[in-house]
Enzyme design. Structure first.
Site, PDB file in Angstrom:
ATOM      1  CB  ILE A   1      -0.928   0.016   1.223  1.00 41.32           C
ATOM      2  CG1 ILE A   1      -1.844  -1.210   1.218  1.00 41.32           C
ATOM      3  CG2 ILE A   1      -1.771   1.297   1.244  1.00 41.32           C
ATOM      4  CD1 ILE A   1      -2.753  -1.297   2.436  1.00 41.32           C
ATOM      5  CB  CYS A   2       1.034   4.252   0.265  1.00 46.04           C
ATOM      6  SG  CYS A   2       1.527   5.989   0.161  1.00 46.04           S
ATOM      7  CB  THR A   3       5.852   4.832   0.154  1.00 49.08           C
ATOM      8  OG1 THR A   3       5.455   4.918   1.525  1.00 49.08           O
ATOM      9  CG2 THR A   3       5.535   6.136  -0.562  1.00 49.08           C
TER      10      THR A   3
ATOM     11  CB  THR B   1       4.389   4.064  -5.126  1.00 46.55           C
ATOM     12  OG1 THR B   1       4.440   4.383  -3.722  1.00 46.55           O
ATOM     13  CG2 THR B   1       5.191   5.096  -5.901  1.00 46.55           C
TER      14      THR B   1
ATOM     15  CB  ALA C   1      -1.953   5.030  -5.907  1.00 42.93           C
TER      16      ALA C   1
END
Length: 331
Positions: A114-116, A134, A167
């Protein structure tokens, strides 16, 4: 054994210091709501960390985590949320202890970020040669640091079979709903979305957030035209018709539409027709040619062409998969 329900899909969430509390909540809340037709939970979610104990978060909350990396060896799915570590320029996200933890994951286990959290997967070599995403603010850095990864900064999530990425923070919702839909079909995922009061599938990608997160107020917009189009996807629709709905010239409507949605009106129409076809393939037994008509593609050949371009699968293959992979296996 850490997981106590052998008949459920086992999800391990690997958290680190600086974890984002919301991302942990997304995983537990959405997977935790997924139920079978008989009302039985479909997933068991366990949180783990490299060294059990208090884990600092991005807020003033510290979370005690009792389970260590041994959980990863038992999981069917491993999810790596983001950490504030990735926001430190050129930080070393893959420490020896974290690498050792990831090495416990058996081949064939589904892994998602998830995300970074994608930086961890990339540093471990899990994204080499794969498409990934990301948060849009970090996409360029991810590509620079890991040139072997095909970074797509525009999408909400990517699915490369056993490796998935999402992202920025809230896109974790889209990713988890996608995994539930992939595992158990649209009906289960839609019920989870309804219970969480979120959209089962969001339009567009990150571009709409990059360009203008909050559109400037206007005396006119394209909202009414979009609503009308969604009610009439089965019909041939033209830019002139859509513009007339907002009493705009075609040129003005085209510019306004891209400003507000992030893609052109014709691209958006195609996306909506693909989504309508997906829904019909997932939730009905209509033949493919009828699905093509109802979604506005006209012919089965046109539907196949657009499906292949958008999803890289045929409508028949999509229907077979998204009726629910795990449900199909159980049957």
């Amino acid at each position: 054994m850490v997981f106590v329900h052998p008949n459920r899909h086992h999800v391990a969430v690997l958290v680190r210091h600086g974890m984002l509390v919301m991302e942990l909540g997304i995983v537990h809340r959405l997977f935790g709501q997924a139920r079978s037709a008989a009302g039985e939970p479909l997933y068991e979610v366990v949180t783990c960390t490299v060294e059990p104990g208090p884990v600092r978060t991005d807020s003033d909350v510290t979370i005690p985590v009792d389970h260590g990396p041994e959980v990863l060896a038992e999981a069917d799915t491993v999810i790596v949320p983001a950490s504030l570590v990735e926001y430190e320029p050129r930080a070393r996200v893959l420490t020896p202890s974290l690498k050792a933890a990831l090495d416990r994951i058996p081949d064939g286990t589904r892994i998602a970020s998830i995300c970074t959290g994608a930086f961890v997967l990339a540093a471990a070599g899990l994204l080499d040669g794969r498409r990934a995403t990301t948060h849009w603010r970090s996409a360029e850095e991810l590509q620079d640091r890991f040139p072997e990864v095909d970074v797509d900064p525009c999408v909400l999530y990517t699915d490369d079979g056993d490796v998935l990425t999402s992202a920025g923070v809230a896109a974790g919702i889209d990713l988890v709903l996608h995994m539930i839909r992939r595992d158990h079909g649209a009906a289960v995922a839609n019920e989870v979305a309804r219970g969480t009061v979120v959209s089962p599938h969001r339009e567009g990608g990150q571009a709409q957030f990059v360009r203008r997160p909050v559109p400037e107020p206007r005396t006119s917009s394209t909202k009414a035209a979009r609503a009308w189009a969604l009610e009439n996807l089965h019909r041939p629709l033209t830019l002139r018709e859509l513009a007339a709905r907002e009493a705009m010239s075609t040129r003005t409507f085209t510019r306004r539409f891209r400003d507000e949605v992030g893609v052109s009106a014709l691209q958006w129409l195609t996306q909506q027709r693909v989504e309508r076809a997906r829904q019909l393939l997932e939730e009905t037994d209509l033949p493919v040619d009828r699905v093509a008509t109802e979604a506005g593609f006209g012919t089965a050949a046109s539907l196949r062409q657009h499906f292949q371009a958008a999803l890289a699968v045929s409508p028949s293959a999509y229907r077979s998969t998204f009726r629910g992979e795990l449900a199909a296996q159980a049957g």
